[in-house]
Design a protein around this motif. Structure first.
Motif, short mmCIF file in Angstrom:
data_model
loop_
_atom_site.label_atom_id
_atom_site.label_comp_id
_atom_site.label_asym_id
_atom_site.label_seq_id
_atom_site.Cartn_x
_atom_site.Cartn_y
_atom_site.Cartn_z
N ASP A 268 -31.00 -6.88 1.06
CA ASP A 268 -29.61 -6.54 1.40
C ASP A 268 -28.63 -7.00 0.34
N CYS A 269 -29.02 -8.01 -0.45
CA CYS A 269 -28.12 -8.55 -1.48
C CYS A 269 -28.11 -7.70 -2.74
N LEU A 270 -28.96 -6.70 -2.80
CA LEU A 270 -29.14 -5.94 -4.04
C LEU A 270 -28.58 -4.53 -3.97
N SER A 271 -27.91 -4.21 -2.89
CA SER A 271 -27.31 -2.88 -2.73
C SER A 271 -25.87 -3.02 -2.24
N PRO A 272 -24.94 -2.30 -2.85
CA PRO A 272 -23.54 -2.38 -2.38
C PRO A 272 -23.38 -1.87 -0.96
N TRP A 273 -24.34 -1.05 -0.48
CA TRP A 273 -24.21 -0.48 0.87
C TRP A 273 -24.62 -1.49 1.94
N THR A 274 -25.46 -2.44 1.60
CA THR A 274 -25.91 -3.41 2.60
C THR A 274 -25.49 -4.83 2.26
N TYR A 275 -24.66 -4.98 1.25
CA TYR A 275 -24.31 -6.31 0.76
C TYR A 275 -23.59 -7.14 1.81
N HIS A 276 -22.91 -6.47 2.73
CA HIS A 276 -22.18 -7.22 3.77
C HIS A 276 -23.15 -8.01 4.66
#
Length: 352
Positions: A268-276
């Motif tokens: 999740d930390c490696l994609s702007p779509w799931t970074y939240h």
């Protein structure tokens, strides 16, 4: 016996014949139209630079020019006449810059000529230089491609996935992907697994400099084997660098899983779509000190995550150059509490 028609004796017939011939040629693309490129000497240039990692080579660049003057005439599904901008393709090889790992080509933005060509899009990329290192009869699969669109038309590879302002700088991670297929005959491919499928596609209307840096992680190879028979529940099995095997119905490697295995961070930390949803979001304080309009002598700093998103209500601790400490939370816009100018520039920044 074929006889030559002597139209010189009948000027009217000669004129009619010329007009008919020209009309026929026009329907095929223009009466004696010159379709060649002829860039003016003062044409603005667009440069494309690739920083080539060891083991890869540049693919030949496909450059497309378009023209609203010289139309492409076709036939629609119902037999109707269709018109669209004409196109002209050229192919370029990127040239090495000295002894460096940089390869570059310059393209005239204005293609000139009677058709008034303009640069529409370029397709380029990288591939493995030596396929034999992966075994016998291994063939190139795909990946590592880039398309940049400079106008409002789609490219031959379709429309853009990303729209950017100004110059374009692309820096992407890639992993070797060795795949085996059995149905319809045995085949073995080597590809580059990356963020996109085969091509990353950008629209960059104002770009004058394109920079592409593929980063190859050769030590993190992913393997895949397609099923040997078509049967419900049979999926391609992917073997990842940590030895885990996944067969969940996907046709391409899980890029975020590869990134996670290499970096040790949650996917999740490696994609702007799931970074939240990232459990260890990485904040950073932007260096610019922003004066507060209604509070002379005071300013604020902006705190964002690694994707550039503002971080509201985020804990921070600032130590100014004068030794003063400002410890607070960011506001709804990701800004720190106002700090005096005497603290600028900061000596220390912490995120508890």
């Amino acid at each position: 016996m074929v006889k030559q028609i002597n139209t010189l004796k009948n000027p009217a017939s000669a004129l009619r014949l010329a007009l008919v011939s020209c009309a026929l040629l026009f329907t095929l693309g223009g009466c004696r139209q010159d379709y060649s490129l002829s860039p003016p000497a003062d044409s603005e240039k667009i440069s494309v630079t690739v920083k080539l990692p060891e083991g890869l080579k540049n693919k030949t660049m496909w450059v497309m020019y378009r023209s609203a003057t010289c139309k492409h005439i076709g036939t629609g599904a119902s037999g109707q006449r269709t018109e669209r901008d004409g196109y002209h393709s050229v192919y370029k090889e990127l040239e090495r810059q000295g002894q460096s790992d940089l390869y570059q080509v310059e393209l005239p933005k204005d293609g000139g000529g009677a058709c008034r060509w303009h640069l529409a899009n370029v397709t380029f990329g990288v591939e493995y230089a030596d396929l034999t290192r992966f075994g016998e009869n291994v063939i190139w699969g795909g990946g590592g491609g880039v398309v940049v669109i400079f106008d409002h038309n789609n490219s031959p590879r379709g429309g853009a996935d990303f729209i950017v302002d100004g110059d374009l700088r692309i820096r992407k991670d890639y992993y070797p992907w060795l795949s085996e297929a059995f149905i319809g005959g045995y085949k073995k491919h080597i590809s580059l697994a990356g963020e996109g499928r085969i091509y990353l596609k950008y629209q960059a209307l104002q770009a004058r400099h394109i920079y592409f840096e593929p980063i190859l992680h050769s030590d993190f190879r992913v393997l895949s084997a397609q099923p040997k028979e078509i049967k419900e529940g049979n999926y391609t099995a992917f073997t990842y660098p940590d030895g885990s095997v996944v067969a969940d119905g996907r046709s391409n490697p899980d890029f975020l899983k590869l990134q996670s295995l290499r970096t040790g961070r949650a996917g999740d930390c490696l994609s702007p779509w799931t970074y939240h949803k990232c459990p260890d979001r990485r904040p950073q304080l932007l260096p610019e000190w922003l004066p507060v309009p209604d509070k002379p002598g005071f300013g604020q700093y902006l705190i964002v995550d690694e994707w550039g998103n503002k971080l509201p209500t985020y804990d921070y601790r600032l130590v100014g150059k004068d030794g003063r400490i400002n410890k607070w939370k960011t506001d709804a816009n990701g800004l720190t509490h106002p700090v005096p100018e005497s603290m600028h520039p900061l000596r220390e920044v912490e995120f508890p």
